[in-house]
Design a protein around this motif. Sequence first.
Motif, short mmCIF file in Angstrom:
data_model
loop_
_atom_site.label_atom_id
_atom_site.label_comp_id
_atom_site.label_asym_id
_atom_site.label_seq_id
_atom_site.Cartn_x
_atom_site.Cartn_y
_atom_site.Cartn_z
N THR A 261 -38.46 -24.87 -52.63
CA THR A 261 -37.22 -24.27 -52.20
C THR A 261 -37.45 -22.78 -51.95
O THR A 261 -38.52 -22.26 -52.23
CB THR A 261 -36.11 -24.44 -53.26
OG1 THR A 261 -36.52 -23.77 -54.44
CG2 THR A 261 -35.84 -25.89 -53.54
N VAL B 277 -39.18 -29.50 -55.50
CA VAL B 277 -38.11 -30.48 -55.28
C VAL B 277 -38.68 -31.88 -55.41
O VAL B 277 -39.82 -32.14 -55.07
CB VAL B 277 -37.43 -30.30 -53.91
CG1 VAL B 277 -36.67 -29.00 -53.85
CG2 VAL B 277 -38.41 -30.38 -52.78
N THR C 202 -31.65 -37.39 -55.01
CA THR C 202 -30.51 -37.08 -54.17
C THR C 202 -29.29 -36.92 -55.07
O THR C 202 -28.96 -37.82 -55.84
CB THR C 202 -30.23 -38.21 -53.15
OG1 THR C 202 -31.36 -38.33 -52.29
CG2 THR C 202 -29.00 -37.93 -52.33
N ALA D 234 -28.99 -29.72 -58.41
CA ALA D 234 -29.15 -29.50 -56.97
C ALA D 234 -30.44 -28.75 -56.65
O ALA D 234 -31.09 -29.02 -55.64
CB ALA D 234 -27.94 -28.73 -56.41
N ARG E 206 -34.20 -33.16 -53.70
CA ARG E 206 -34.59 -33.01 -52.31
C ARG E 206 -33.37 -32.97 -51.39
O ARG E 206 -33.37 -32.28 -50.37
CB ARG E 206 -35.51 -34.16 -51.91
CG ARG E 206 -36.04 -34.09 -50.48
CD ARG E 206 -37.02 -35.20 -50.17
NE ARG E 206 -36.48 -36.53 -50.39
CZ ARG E 206 -35.74 -37.21 -49.52
NH1 ARG E 206 -35.44 -36.67 -48.36
NH2 ARG E 206 -35.32 -38.42 -49.80
N GLN E 207 -32.34 -33.74 -51.76
CA GLN E 207 -31.13 -33.81 -50.95
C GLN E 207 -29.91 -33.59 -51.83
O GLN E 207 -29.88 -34.04 -52.97
CB GLN E 207 -30.96 -35.20 -50.30
CG GLN E 207 -32.00 -35.56 -49.29
CD GLN E 207 -31.69 -36.89 -48.66
OE1 GLN E 207 -31.54 -36.94 -47.45
NE2 GLN E 207 -31.57 -37.95 -49.43
N MET F 112 -25.69 -31.10 -47.55
CA MET F 112 -25.77 -29.70 -47.97
C MET F 112 -27.21 -29.23 -48.10
O MET F 112 -27.50 -28.05 -47.92
CB MET F 112 -25.03 -29.51 -49.29
CG MET F 112 -23.55 -29.85 -49.20
SD MET F 112 -22.72 -29.72 -50.79
CE MET F 112 -22.62 -27.95 -50.95
N LYS F 113 -28.11 -30.14 -48.47
CA LYS F 113 -29.51 -29.79 -48.65
C LYS F 113 -30.34 -31.02 -48.26
O LYS F 113 -30.03 -32.10 -48.75
CB LYS F 113 -29.76 -29.41 -50.10
CG LYS F 113 -31.21 -29.09 -50.43
CD LYS F 113 -31.36 -28.82 -51.92
CE LYS F 113 -32.79 -28.56 -52.30
NZ LYS F 113 -32.92 -28.34 -53.74
N PRO F 114 -31.36 -30.92 -47.48
CA PRO F 114 -31.79 -29.69 -46.81
C PRO F 114 -30.80 -29.33 -45.72
O PRO F 114 -30.15 -30.20 -45.14
CB PRO F 114 -33.15 -30.05 -46.22
CG PRO F 114 -33.09 -31.53 -46.01
CD PRO F 114 -32.20 -32.06 -47.09
N ASN F 115 -30.69 -28.08 -45.42
CA ASN F 115 -29.78 -27.69 -44.36
C ASN F 115 -30.52 -26.84 -43.34
O ASN F 115 -31.59 -26.33 -43.60
CB ASN F 115 -28.54 -26.97 -44.91
CG ASN F 115 -28.89 -25.65 -45.57
OD1 ASN F 115 -29.85 -24.97 -45.20
ND2 ASN F 115 -28.10 -25.27 -46.55
N GLN G 170 -28.96 -24.20 -41.88
CA GLN G 170 -28.07 -23.07 -41.70
C GLN G 170 -28.86 -21.82 -41.39
O GLN G 170 -29.93 -21.60 -41.94
CB GLN G 170 -27.24 -22.86 -42.98
CG GLN G 170 -26.32 -24.02 -43.30
CD GLN G 170 -25.24 -24.22 -42.27
OE1 GLN G 170 -24.72 -23.24 -41.71
NE2 GLN G 170 -24.91 -25.45 -41.97
#
Length: 185
Positions: free
Chosen positions: A2, A8, A12, A158, A162-163, A175-178, A180
């Motif tokens: 991360t 990670v 999930t 979180a 991984r997710q 929300m993850k992975p994102n 953004q």
Amino acid sequence: MTANGAAVSGGTLVLGGARSGKSRFAEKLALKSGLNRLYVATSPIIDEEMRDRVALHKAQRGDHWRTVEEEFDLVGVLTCEANAETVVLIDCLTLWLNNLVYRKKNVAEETAALCHALMHLKGPCVLVSNETGMGIVPENKLARSFRDDQGRLNQDIAAVCRQVVFIAAGLPLLMKPNQQPDITL
């Protein structure tokens, strides 16, 4: 890795409010894996209403799930049960946290141990948890403390998953992975 360097796992985390559809989503995710399925139930059966709820959930899942009821030792279950042929679904971390608080266990230590186990899984794991910090500030100290513990637990889990998927009105938001953009001022 991360952004902060934490490893990670294949885990999930599925977050949402009460009756948001998070458990249903997590079950569908586990079914889609095509693997053997293990449902880890953290809820203590404290009365007839809870017994009826548990029976209904088992009936809805059907016979294609093996169920382990474990109120405290999620690390032990993951150590014994997680493998490449089995997806483990833990439902839910909020009840697990409640059990820890009720028995006056060290929440930070238990959370750290669970995070460590998740980072070293030998198979996929789906964890369900409530997002309790989006409503009105509770009026009593115990409820505020629980809300704070739940928020820290969700953040820690979180960070090692991984997710992370947030569910609202039955709809998933990844929300993850994102992807953004880096937001700056």
